[in-house]
Design a protein around this motif. Structure first.
Motif, short mmCIF file in Angstrom:
data_model
loop_
_atom_site.label_atom_id
_atom_site.label_comp_id
_atom_site.label_asym_id
_atom_site.label_seq_id
_atom_site.Cartn_x
_atom_site.Cartn_y
_atom_site.Cartn_z
N ILE A 121 0.82 -1.39 0.11
CA ILE A 121 0.32 -0.01 -0.08
C ILE A 121 0.93 1.23 0.51
O ILE A 121 0.62 2.30 -0.56
N VAL A 178 -3.34 5.29 7.26
CA VAL A 178 -3.99 4.64 7.55
C VAL A 178 -4.06 3.25 6.70
O VAL A 178 -5.19 3.58 5.94
N ASP A 179 -3.68 1.52 6.84
CA ASP A 179 -4.71 0.74 5.91
C ASP A 179 -5.35 0.29 7.56
O ASP A 179 -5.44 -0.28 7.77
N ILE A 180 -6.77 0.93 6.67
CA ILE A 180 -8.41 1.00 7.64
C ILE A 180 -8.61 -0.79 8.23
O ILE A 180 -8.70 -0.96 9.44
N ARG A 181 -7.74 -2.12 6.72
CA ARG A 181 -8.15 -3.39 7.61
C ARG A 181 -6.80 -3.74 8.34
O ARG A 181 -7.24 -4.51 9.37
N SER A 215 -8.13 -1.85 12.13
CA SER A 215 -8.83 -2.22 12.55
C SER A 215 -8.94 -3.19 13.48
O SER A 215 -9.04 -3.72 13.99
N PHE A 266 -8.17 -2.37 16.85
CA PHE A 266 -8.66 -2.21 17.85
C PHE A 266 -9.56 -3.46 18.12
O PHE A 266 -10.23 -3.16 19.56
N GLU A 267 -9.56 -4.40 17.92
CA GLU A 267 -10.04 -5.96 18.69
C GLU A 267 -9.16 -6.46 19.67
O GLU A 267 -9.89 -6.71 20.42
N GLU A 297 -10.35 6.11 4.54
CA GLU A 297 -9.06 6.42 3.83
C GLU A 297 -8.72 7.29 3.26
O GLU A 297 -7.48 8.18 3.37
N ARG A 315 -15.08 -1.56 15.70
CA ARG A 315 -14.81 -2.88 15.88
C ARG A 315 -15.15 -3.52 14.72
O ARG A 315 -15.77 -4.70 14.15
N SER A 354 -15.36 -2.82 11.04
CA SER A 354 -14.12 -2.63 10.62
C SER A 354 -13.55 -4.06 10.50
O SER A 354 -13.84 -4.26 8.61
N PHE A 406 -14.81 -3.98 6.17
CA PHE A 406 -13.93 -4.28 5.40
C PHE A 406 -13.25 -5.13 5.15
O PHE A 406 -12.43 -5.30 3.83
N ALA A 456 -3.89 3.99 1.23
CA ALA A 456 -3.71 4.24 2.24
C ALA A 456 -3.51 5.56 1.46
O ALA A 456 -2.46 5.69 2.11
#
Lengths: 348, 348
Positions: A124, A325-328, A331, A334-335, B287, B328, B331, B334, B344
């Motif tokens: 990316i 950010v690479d949101i994937r 994310s 956050f877990e 993004e 959460r 995400s 995605f 990104a």
């Protein structure tokens, strides 16, 4: 203050001694950037004020062009190069925001940009840099360092180098973040900024002390990459190697020989924060303020939430450095958070 | 235009006939909201313009108080109730943004709010509503409907009801989104807004046609919850039951007897979008524009990206309705996206 010579800390490009403040021309940078960088907004949140027990102002460089403050320093430094020196292009080494920023600045100014990047950099990041039109030269980290390779290419192809942070014009450009911030929000008691190689922090510290000498400037690092904090307190440049932190912008192994003395002179304190608090601060900003910031961009706020700065009741400026950010990928971070750490509603 | 009577479509609270435009007083709503609602920003992105082949303007109600446009209608409707009628409180039924909006408006105006909510509503929604100070009455969806239960409680406790969308003052409040938008961005060729129960869409359609009759107003629904689109084209109110869409704000089973005729009169077309395109549009905004929007908030942009609207070269206003998400949960959505759908970096 003990300052190691550049050779001792492995900077192949410079034999300059520590600069005087006058070589960091933030006023000039502001003029050059006028009409090119965005005047980024300041966001506030009553929820954040409550959590931090302070009046908190977020300077949102995630809304800057190319998604981080890096555009400021890159554009300024590039625009100051004499045109006859950069006809073959300009070189840098970075796999992150500086590469994208310099590539975009080059596209605007019509200067070819060449980026030295490790072959295993995230796809990316490569794509983003290529989209801005830069040439990428990949290298194998097990065979050479980016600085050595860049020095070789620089000599061979006659290309000037604009490094990510250890450069007076880069620092001056980053300083415009806070020059601008103090015109938007007056009478700040504290200014908190993240610290990687120290370009942003040193520029912001100079700008802040110039406008408001009473404003305390605090640099923030991940505890897992605390080289600048140790350097600040010990008086000699300390290093980290491949630190394990989500804040990729703060993985820089050491301060520069230019940024270090500025930080020693103009910064009041350096503090560190845990990985959990970086992720939690980032999540709060995403959910409550509805803006996407990257882990490095959450560092300064994390320090405030963690009460690493005694700012109760104060007016606190927080520099949010970027939002790339690479949101994937993010994310999944956050877990790790416990349930109920933050909830899905707005800040008011 | 065939318009079913309220009884036929199960609205227990109203026997009003279709209103004339004059009862939707957006000017009044704007005056009442002045100093209470936020003037939300309009964001743009050269990347989005490129992808959509249009000049795209996002009206960002994710930055509205309580995280969605719902604050406007809730505050306006609540402020118009005669004080002697709401001394025991005001009732509503919603597990989403309207509940939070009305609860917060009640807290500001000193009016107790009672919310009827299914017992299996997400914990995060219950928490958020409670944080704003509302009383929650839970019910079992297998035993009654929210409308019937609310009617019973309303009678028993003497509480007026402010429903989520089928109410002239709620619609007028939501209309201020576009009254404001057209002052920020002039000469829009298109105005796209999401549609659930139609409160936002009908208010925005009236406001838009008042300012600029040539601006085409398009409502957007998930294909999986296309009741309003079918209603619009067929001329009678159609329903959906428990539609399977990520856009939870558009799961409303039918338009209201007030919103439906307004939509028929003032909206130029209704289109639907796929689940994949909703998620993709949301990801692009997170993004590239660095702002957090909820799935329902991505509906209108998804229609533009999917080329469901022939807006090539046009100036297109897109209403982003809100940004309340459990990051959460979102995400994980995605992860459904193909690689390379977006990358990104910032929008410029």
């Amino acid at each position: 203050m003990q300052l190691k010579k550049p050779e001792q800390i492995g900077h192949p490009f410079s034999s300059e001694t520590a600069p005087v403040e006058s070589s960091i021309d933030i006023e000039h940078a502001a003029r050059v950037l006028d009409g090119h960088s965005r005047l980024t907004p300041v966001h506030t949140s009553s929820y954040l004020n409550h959590v931090c027990d302070a009046d908190v102002f977020l300077k949102c460089e995630n809304f800057q062009r190319t998604g981080s403050f890096k555009f400021r320093g890159a554009f300024h430094a590039l625009s100051r190069l004499p045109s006859n020196t950069c006809k073959n292009g300009v070189l840098t080494y970075s796999s992150g925001n500086h590469a994208q920023a310099l590539s975009h600045a080059g596209a605007i100014l019509g200067i070819p940009i060449i980026v030295v990047m490790p072959v295993d950099a995230p796809v990316i990041k490569k794509q983003a840099t290529e989209e801005y039109g830069a040439e990428i030269i990949f290298y194998d980290k097990s065979e050479t360092t980016r600085e050595i390779l860049a020095a070789e290419i620089s000599t061979k192809r006659g290309l000037p180098v604009i490094p990510p942070y250890n450069h007076v014009d880069v620092i001056a450009g980053q300083g415009t973040v806070c020059k601008e911030f103090h015109t938007q929000i007056e009478e700040l008691d504290y200014l908190l900024a993240p610290c990687g190689g120290g370009g942003l922090l040193s520029g912001c510290a100079i700008a802040t002390k110039h406008v408001n000498p009473d404003c305390r400037v605090i640099g923030v690092e991940p505890a897992a990459a605390d080289d600048a904090t140790r350097s600040f307190h010990s008086g000699t440049i300390q290093t980290v190697h491949n630190p394990d932190t989500v804040a990729d912008g703060a993985r820089t192994p050491y301060l520069g020989h230019i940024t270090f003395p500025i930080i020693r002179q103009y910064v009041d304190d350096m503090v560190t924060v845990s990985e959990a608090s970086i992720i939690s601060a980032m999540a709060i900003v995403w959910e409550r303020l509805k803006i996407v910031i990257e882990p490095t961009g959450a560092l300064a706020l994390a320090a405030l939430i963690e009460k690493k700065v005694a700012a109760s009741g104060a007016r606190v400026g927080v520099v949010v450095s970027g939002g790339n950010v690479d949101i994937r990928a993010v994310s999944s971070l956050f877990e790790r958070l416990p349930n109920g750490d933050f909830s899905a509603r707005s800040s008011q």
